[in-house]
Enzyme design. Structure first.
Site, PDB file in Angstrom:
ATOM      1  N   SER A  23      14.413  39.796 -37.774  1.00  0.00           N
ATOM      2  CA  SER A  23      14.554  40.315 -36.417  1.00  0.00           C
ATOM      3  C   SER A  23      15.868  41.084 -36.402  1.00  0.00           C
ATOM      4  CB  SER A  23      14.631  39.126 -35.450  1.00  0.00           C
ATOM      5  OG  SER A  23      15.179  39.509 -34.211  1.00  0.00           O
ATOM      6  N   TYR A  48      17.306  30.514 -33.117  1.00  0.00           N
ATOM      7  CA  TYR A  48      16.561  31.695 -33.585  1.00  0.00           C
ATOM      8  C   TYR A  48      17.463  32.604 -34.414  1.00  0.00           C
ATOM      9  CZ  TYR A  48      13.246  35.649 -33.107  1.00  0.00           C
ATOM     10  OH  TYR A  48      12.363  36.683 -33.337  1.00  0.00           O
ATOM     11  N   LYS A  77      17.050  33.389 -38.306  1.00  0.00           N
ATOM     12  CA  LYS A  77      16.738  34.769 -38.737  1.00  0.00           C
ATOM     13  C   LYS A  77      17.823  35.301 -39.680  1.00  0.00           C
ATOM     14  CE  LYS A  77      12.786  35.428 -36.561  1.00  0.00           C
ATOM     15  NZ  LYS A  77      11.534  35.311 -37.344  1.00  0.00           N
TER      16      LYS A  77
HETATM   17  P1  NAD Z   1       3.201  35.497 -31.412  1.00  0.00           P
HETATM   18  O1  NAD Z   1       3.541  34.343 -30.542  1.00  0.00           O
HETATM   19  O2  NAD Z   1       2.343  36.585 -30.887  1.00  0.00           O
HETATM   20  O3  NAD Z   1       2.556  34.985 -32.777  1.00  0.00           O
HETATM   21  C1  NAD Z   1       3.117  33.932 -33.512  1.00  0.00           C
HETATM   22  C2  NAD Z   1       2.004  33.246 -34.307  1.00  0.00           C
HETATM   23  O4  NAD Z   1       2.618  32.210 -35.088  1.00  0.00           O
HETATM   24  C3  NAD Z   1       0.934  32.579 -33.421  1.00  0.00           C
HETATM   25  O5  NAD Z   1      -0.370  32.927 -33.894  1.00  0.00           O
HETATM   26  C4  NAD Z   1       1.200  31.077 -33.616  1.00  0.00           C
HETATM   27  O6  NAD Z   1       0.014  30.283 -33.533  1.00  0.00           O
HETATM   28  C5  NAD Z   1       1.785  31.047 -35.019  1.00  0.00           C
HETATM   29  N1  NAD Z   1       2.583  29.862 -35.267  1.00  0.00           N
HETATM   30  C6  NAD Z   1       3.514  29.291 -34.456  1.00  0.00           C
HETATM   31  N2  NAD Z   1       3.994  28.172 -35.039  1.00  0.00           N
HETATM   32  C7  NAD Z   1       3.371  28.048 -36.238  1.00  0.00           C
HETATM   33  C8  NAD Z   1       3.438  27.105 -37.290  1.00  0.00           C
HETATM   34  N3  NAD Z   1       4.245  26.033 -37.216  1.00  0.00           N
HETATM   35  N4  NAD Z   1       2.645  27.296 -38.380  1.00  0.00           N
HETATM   36  C9  NAD Z   1       1.812  28.335 -38.453  1.00  0.00           C
HETATM   37  N5  NAD Z   1       1.686  29.262 -37.476  1.00  0.00           N
HETATM   38  C10 NAD Z   1       2.462  29.104 -36.385  1.00  0.00           C
HETATM   39  O7  NAD Z   1       4.628  36.066 -31.895  1.00  0.00           O
HETATM   40  P2  NAD Z   1       5.090  37.467 -32.549  1.00  0.00           P
HETATM   41  O8  NAD Z   1       5.923  38.148 -31.554  1.00  0.00           O
HETATM   42  O9  NAD Z   1       3.944  38.177 -33.165  1.00  0.00           O
HETATM   43  O10 NAD Z   1       6.078  36.900 -33.661  1.00  0.00           O
HETATM   44  C11 NAD Z   1       5.779  36.914 -35.054  1.00  0.00           C
HETATM   45  C12 NAD Z   1       7.091  36.907 -35.824  1.00  0.00           C
HETATM   46  O11 NAD Z   1       7.836  38.088 -35.516  1.00  0.00           O
HETATM   47  C13 NAD Z   1       8.011  35.715 -35.502  1.00  0.00           C
HETATM   48  O12 NAD Z   1       8.623  35.255 -36.684  1.00  0.00           O
HETATM   49  C14 NAD Z   1       9.039  36.336 -34.580  1.00  0.00           C
HETATM   50  O13 NAD Z   1      10.279  35.652 -34.607  1.00  0.00           O
HETATM   51  C15 NAD Z   1       9.153  37.723 -35.186  1.00  0.00           C
HETATM   52  N6  NAD Z   1       9.729  38.729 -34.293  1.00  0.00           N
HETATM   53  C16 NAD Z   1       9.133  38.996 -33.097  1.00  0.00           C
HETATM   54  C17 NAD Z   1       9.713  39.958 -32.284  1.00  0.00           C
HETATM   55  C18 NAD Z   1       9.123  40.302 -30.944  1.00  0.00           C
HETATM   56  O14 NAD Z   1       9.813  40.982 -30.184  1.00  0.00           O
HETATM   57  N7  NAD Z   1       7.881  39.921 -30.635  1.00  0.00           N
HETATM   58  C19 NAD Z   1      10.864  40.631 -32.681  1.00  0.00           C
HETATM   59  C20 NAD Z   1      11.436  40.327 -33.905  1.00  0.00           C
HETATM   60  C21 NAD Z   1      10.844  39.368 -34.703  1.00  0.00           C
END
Ligand code: NAD
Length: 260
Positions: free
Chosen positions: A142, A155, A159
């Site tokens: 991130s 977080y 990260k």
């Molecule tokens: P999201 O909530 O849409 O999807 C996350 C997925 O992870 C879900 O399908 C959930 O069921 C699964 N999950 C949660 N805990 C789990 C576990 N213990 N084991 C297996 N699966 C699990 O979230 P997203 O926004 O798509 O995030 C995905 C990644 O991207 C994360 O690591 C998040 O930190 C990172 N990220 C997101 C953003 C953002 O702005 N959305 C920005 C930077 C980084």
């Protein structure tokens, strides 16, 4: 097709960024293992990919469970004959000031983000080394792999930790042709972020619109959210890269928020 016949295991691929990467990888010819806590949603994503002519199957996996990770990776190897790409993407967000952060919540965050990255890396690296055809490991970092923000201690710590893990895996993996890199997105509109908007509004006592404009997007060059497709394209580029020249790095994809 940049990933023809590569096998990619993507954690957290039932939703958001992971789902988009799974769909894009399948379009690029990869065979996809959707590994997610939410098996029903993971199976739906796998169905969508198959209906579009791709190859995919879903495995139930809590990335913080050693047993479930090792079993899921073994099932993936049995199904597709190996693993070429791991995207360690599963993640959650829990926000709270440090002084109020509950220890069990801290441990939960570290377990999903850090234990999950370690356990999936170890299992997939073992499978990659055994097959002897190299591999690519991508961590979903991130902008918070490089920056801090209030209320996100666990977080941000996790990260940042992924950058350290990627550097070590890059060094240890090089002799086997295994590369490791981190993608660092800015804010992307997924369920993870949609949940945070009202929570931050309450924490800061401002409107949800102000959370978006004055908190989330304030340091971008154009006031735009990063999209799931922006991240998916970066993930294709990193997986398809042909040599060890690009390893142990992190790439920020964020509309200019945090320029390195
Ligand atoms: P999201 O909530 O849409 O999807 C996350 C997925 O992870 C879900 O399908 C959930 O069921 C699964 N999950 C949660 N805990 C789990 C576990 N213990 N084991 C297996 N699966 C699990 O979230 P997203 O926004 O798509 O995030 C995905 C990644 O991207 C994360 O690591 C998040 O930190 C990172 N990220 C997101 C953003 C953002 O702005 N959305 C920005 C930077 C980084």
């Amino acid at each position: 097709m940049q990933l023809k016949d590569k096998v990619a295991l993507i954690t957290g691929a039932a939703s958001g960024i992971g789902k988009e990467m799974a769909i894009e990888y399948a379009k690029q010819g990869a065979k996809i293992v959707i590994a997610d806590l939410a098996l029903d949603a993971a199976s739906k994503t796998a169905d969508e990919i198959r209906q579009a002519g791709g190859e995919a199957f879903a495995v139930a996996m809590d990335v913080s469970s050693e047993e479930q990770v090792d079993k899921g990776v073994a099932d993936a190897v049995a199904h597709f004959g190996g693993i070429d790409i791991l995207i360690s993407n599963a993640g959650i967000q829990i926000i709270s000031p440090v002084v109020d952060y509950a220890f069990d919540q801290w441990k939960k965050m570290l377990a999903i983000h850090m234990d999950g990255a370690f356990l999936t890396t170890r299992a997939c690296m073992r499978a990659m080394i055994e097959k002897g055809r190299g591999g690519a490991i991508i961590y979903m970092g991130s902008v918070h792999s490089h920056e801090g923000s209030p209320f996100k201690s666990a977080y941000v710590a996790a990260k940042h930790g992924l950058v350290g893990l990627a550097k070590v895996v890059a060094k240890e993996g090089a002799k086997d042709g295994i590369r490791a890199n981190v993608i660092c997105p800015g804010f992307v509109r997924t369920p993870l972020v949609d949940k945070q908007i009202p929570e931050q509004a309450a924490q800061l006592n401002i409107s949800e619109e102000d959370v978006i404009k004055k908190v989330m997007l304030k340091d971008t060059i154009d006031g735009e959210f990063t999209t799931t497709q922006d991240v998916a394209q970066t993930a294709v580029f990193l997986a398809a890269f042909p040599s060890n020249a690009l390893s142990g790095q992190s790439i920020v994809v964020s509309h200019g928020w945090h320029m390195q």
